[in-house]
Motif scaffolding. Structure first.
Motif, PDB file in Angstrom:
ATOM      1  N   THR A   1       0.841  -1.191   0.000  1.00 31.28           N
ATOM      2  CA  THR A   1       0.000   0.000   0.000  1.00 31.28           C
ATOM      3  C   THR A   1       0.880   1.246   0.000  1.00 31.28           C
ATOM      4  O   THR A   1       1.885   1.305   0.705  1.00 31.28           O
ATOM      5  CB  THR A   1      -0.919   0.003   1.237  1.00 31.28           C
ATOM      6  N   PHE A   2       0.480   2.226  -0.802  1.00 28.25           N
ATOM      7  CA  PHE A   2       1.176   3.510  -0.878  1.00 28.25           C
ATOM      8  C   PHE A   2       0.166   4.641  -0.726  1.00 28.25           C
ATOM      9  O   PHE A   2      -0.964   4.537  -1.210  1.00 28.25           O
ATOM     10  CB  PHE A   2       1.840   3.709  -2.251  1.00 28.25           C
ATOM     11  N   ALA A   3       0.594   5.721  -0.092  1.00 28.94           N
ATOM     12  CA  ALA A   3      -0.137   6.981  -0.181  1.00 28.94           C
ATOM     13  C   ALA A   3       0.441   7.670  -1.417  1.00 28.94           C
ATOM     14  O   ALA A   3       1.638   7.961  -1.472  1.00 28.94           O
ATOM     15  CB  ALA A   3       0.076   7.825   1.061  1.00 28.94           C
ATOM     16  N   HIS A   4      -0.386   7.879  -2.421  1.00 29.58           N
ATOM     17  CA  HIS A   4       0.039   8.519  -3.663  1.00 29.58           C
ATOM     18  C   HIS A   4      -0.384   9.982  -3.587  1.00 29.58           C
ATOM     19  O   HIS A   4      -1.556  10.287  -3.365  1.00 29.58           O
ATOM     20  CB  HIS A   4      -0.624   7.827  -4.853  1.00 29.58           C
ATOM     21  N   CYS A   5       0.572  10.868  -3.742  1.00 32.11           N
ATOM     22  CA  CYS A   5       0.287  12.291  -3.598  1.00 32.11           C
ATOM     23  C   CYS A   5       0.832  13.056  -4.798  1.00 32.11           C
ATOM     24  O   CYS A   5       2.002  12.925  -5.153  1.00 32.11           O
ATOM     25  CB  CYS A   5       0.939  12.808  -2.314  1.00 32.11           C
ATOM     26  N   PHE A   6      -0.030  13.839  -5.417  1.00 29.46           N
ATOM     27  CA  PHE A   6       0.375  14.764  -6.474  1.00 29.46           C
ATOM     28  C   PHE A   6       0.262  16.168  -5.895  1.00 29.46           C
ATOM     29  O   PHE A   6      -0.734  16.505  -5.251  1.00 29.46           O
ATOM     30  CB  PHE A   6      -0.544  14.644  -7.692  1.00 29.46           C
ATOM     31  N   LYS A   7       1.283  16.980  -6.113  1.00 27.81           N
ATOM     32  CA  LYS A   7       1.253  18.361  -5.623  1.00 27.81           C
ATOM     33  C   LYS A   7       1.851  19.286  -6.663  1.00 27.81           C
ATOM     34  O   LYS A   7       2.976  19.096  -7.106  1.00 27.81           O
ATOM     35  CB  LYS A   7       2.044  18.473  -4.313  1.00 27.81           C
TER      36      LYS A   7
ATOM     37  N   TYR B   1       5.549  20.144 -10.898  1.00 30.61           N
ATOM     38  CA  TYR B   1       4.593  19.078 -10.622  1.00 30.61           C
ATOM     39  C   TYR B   1       5.335  17.928  -9.957  1.00 30.61           C
ATOM     40  O   TYR B   1       6.188  17.297 -10.571  1.00 30.61           O
ATOM     41  CB  TYR B   1       3.914  18.622 -11.919  1.00 30.61           C
ATOM     42  N   TRP B   2       5.027  17.679  -8.699  1.00 35.38           N
ATOM     43  CA  TRP B   2       5.672  16.649  -7.897  1.00 35.38           C
ATOM     44  C   TRP B   2       4.694  15.504  -7.678  1.00 35.38           C
ATOM     45  O   TRP B   2       3.511  15.731  -7.436  1.00 35.38           O
ATOM     46  CB  TRP B   2       6.059  17.203  -6.531  1.00 35.38           C
ATOM     47  N   THR B   3       5.202  14.274  -7.711  1.00 39.78           N
ATOM     48  CA  THR B   3       4.384  13.110  -7.390  1.00 39.78           C
ATOM     49  C   THR B   3       5.185  12.203  -6.466  1.00 39.78           C
ATOM     50  O   THR B   3       6.372  11.970  -6.690  1.00 39.78           O
ATOM     51  CB  THR B   3       3.976  12.348  -8.668  1.00 39.78           C
ATOM     52  N   PHE B   4       4.503  11.712  -5.435  1.00 39.80           N
ATOM     53  CA  PHE B   4       5.150  10.886  -4.415  1.00 39.80           C
ATOM     54  C   PHE B   4       4.333   9.621  -4.180  1.00 39.80           C
ATOM     55  O   PHE B   4       3.102   9.668  -4.191  1.00 39.80           O
ATOM     56  CB  PHE B   4       5.244  11.650  -3.083  1.00 39.80           C
TER      57      PHE B   4
ATOM     58  N   HIS C   1       8.528  14.662   3.874  1.00 39.96           N
ATOM     59  CA  HIS C   1       9.737  15.204   4.495  1.00 39.96           C
ATOM     60  C   HIS C   1      10.480  14.154   5.325  1.00 39.96           C
ATOM     61  O   HIS C   1      11.710  14.108   5.314  1.00 39.96           O
ATOM     62  CB  HIS C   1       9.373  16.400   5.371  1.00 39.96           C
ATOM     63  N   GLU C   2       9.732  13.291   6.020  1.00 39.16           N
ATOM     64  CA  GLU C   2      10.349  12.405   7.009  1.00 39.16           C
ATOM     65  C   GLU C   2      10.490  10.953   6.588  1.00 39.16           C
ATOM     66  O   GLU C   2      11.274  10.224   7.182  1.00 39.16           O
ATOM     67  CB  GLU C   2       9.534  12.450   8.310  1.00 39.16           C
ATOM     68  N   ARG C   3       9.739  10.510   5.604  1.00 40.51           N
ATOM     69  CA  ARG C   3       9.722   9.083   5.284  1.00 40.51           C
ATOM     70  C   ARG C   3      10.391   8.777   3.949  1.00 40.51           C
ATOM     71  O   ARG C   3      10.325   9.576   3.020  1.00 40.51           O
ATOM     72  CB  ARG C   3       8.281   8.583   5.190  1.00 40.51           C
ATOM     73  N   PRO C   4      10.949   7.588   3.841  1.00 41.01           N
ATOM     74  CA  PRO C   4      11.445   7.168   2.524  1.00 41.01           C
ATOM     75  C   PRO C   4      10.263   6.966   1.580  1.00 41.01           C
ATOM     76  O   PRO C   4       9.185   6.539   2.012  1.00 41.01           O
ATOM     77  CB  PRO C   4      12.167   5.851   2.818  1.00 41.01           C
ATOM     78  N   HIS C   5      10.461   7.297   0.320  1.00 41.98           N
ATOM     79  CA  HIS C   5       9.365   7.178  -0.650  1.00 41.98           C
ATOM     80  C   HIS C   5       9.912   7.238  -2.077  1.00 41.98           C
ATOM     81  O   HIS C   5      11.070   7.580  -2.299  1.00 41.98           O
ATOM     82  CB  HIS C   5       8.339   8.299  -0.440  1.00 41.98           C
ATOM     83  N   ILE C   6       9.037   6.929  -3.006  1.00 39.30           N
ATOM     84  CA  ILE C   6       9.346   7.080  -4.427  1.00 39.30           C
ATOM     85  C   ILE C   6       8.914   8.484  -4.829  1.00 39.30           C
ATOM     86  O   ILE C   6       7.817   8.925  -4.485  1.00 39.30           O
ATOM     87  CB  ILE C   6       8.598   6.030  -5.272  1.00 39.30           C
ATOM     88  N   CYS C   7       9.784   9.172  -5.548  1.00 35.97           N
ATOM     89  CA  CYS C   7       9.493  10.539  -5.975  1.00 35.97           C
ATOM     90  C   CYS C   7       9.631  10.654  -7.487  1.00 35.97           C
ATOM     91  O   CYS C   7      10.607  10.185  -8.064  1.00 35.97           O
ATOM     92  CB  CYS C   7      10.464  11.512  -5.303  1.00 35.97           C
TER      93      CYS C   7
ATOM     94  N   ALA D   1      13.747   8.283  -2.437  1.00 32.21           N
ATOM     95  CA  ALA D   1      14.214   9.281  -1.470  1.00 32.21           C
ATOM     96  C   ALA D   1      14.323   8.589  -0.108  1.00 32.21           C
ATOM     97  O   ALA D   1      13.359   8.551   0.653  1.00 32.21           O
ATOM     98  CB  ALA D   1      13.253  10.460  -1.421  1.00 32.21           C
ATOM     99  N   GLU D   2      15.467   8.027   0.164  1.00 33.39           N
ATOM    100  CA  GLU D   2      15.684   7.208   1.365  1.00 33.39           C
ATOM    101  C   GLU D   2      15.441   7.976   2.657  1.00 33.39           C
ATOM    102  O   GLU D   2      14.908   7.441   3.618  1.00 33.39           O
ATOM    103  CB  GLU D   2      17.113   6.653   1.359  1.00 33.39           C
ATOM    104  N   GLU D   3      15.829   9.222   2.690  1.00 31.11           N
ATOM    105  CA  GLU D   3      15.719  10.023   3.912  1.00 31.11           C
ATOM    106  C   GLU D   3      14.541  10.991   3.877  1.00 31.11           C
ATOM    107  O   GLU D   3      14.468  11.896   4.691  1.00 31.11           O
ATOM    108  CB  GLU D   3      17.013  10.827   4.113  1.00 31.11           C
TER     109      GLU D   3
END
Length: 143
Positions: free
Chosen positions: A68-74, A85-88, A115-121, A131-133
């Motif tokens: 499961t992922f939280a998918h965020c477009f900003k 255009y950022w997507t996480f 900001h705090e969690r590793p994620h795909i960017c 983004a490991e950090e």
């Protein structure tokens, strides 16, 4: 007995967190081989939390492993009026879905997670990376 339950829950969360890193999408992002086409095709939307022109949050799952992922477009507009255009894709545990869906300050929550969690960017310049950090850019993007 309460200490045992708390320790067990903490240990269980650690195991789940370690299990999250087994997703092929994360492995490809870490290796620098993930493309936007692959991630778009390999996830399915399970829930839409918020939709707008400049900010979207969805809950998605990997079609292969079920992560499961939280998918965020900003969309971020810089002081120079340039649009980025950022997507996480932030790996989350299933029990976090309710917290995200129930958040009264979703923009701030997503900013904190990015900001705090590793994620795909998916960076505005087009490359996809792990983004490991977390990313400090979240401070600006999620204002």
């Amino acid at each position: 007995m309460t200490d045992f339950i708390q320790n067990f829950s903490h240990g269980f969360r650690n195991l789940l967190s370690e299990g999250m890193m087994n997703c092929h999408l994360i492995a490809q992002a870490k290796a620098g081989k993930l493309t936007d086409d692959v991630i778009q095709n390999d996830v399915r939307v399970t829930d839409s939390v918020h939709e707008s022109d400049r900010f979207d949050v969805r809950i998605v799952k990997c079609r292969t492993c079920g992560q499961t992922f939280a998918h965020c477009f900003k969309q971020y507009t810089s002081p120079a009026w340039e649009d980025d255009y950022w997507t996480f894709w932030i790996p989350i545990e299933e029990q976090e879905v309710a917290t995200i869906k129930g958040s009264k300050s979703l923009l701030q929550l997503m900013g904190k997670m990015v900001h705090e969690r590793p994620h795909i960017c998916w960076h505005p310049d087009g490359h996809v990376f792990w983004a490991e950090e977390g990313l400090s850019v979240a401070v600006f993007v999620f204002q």
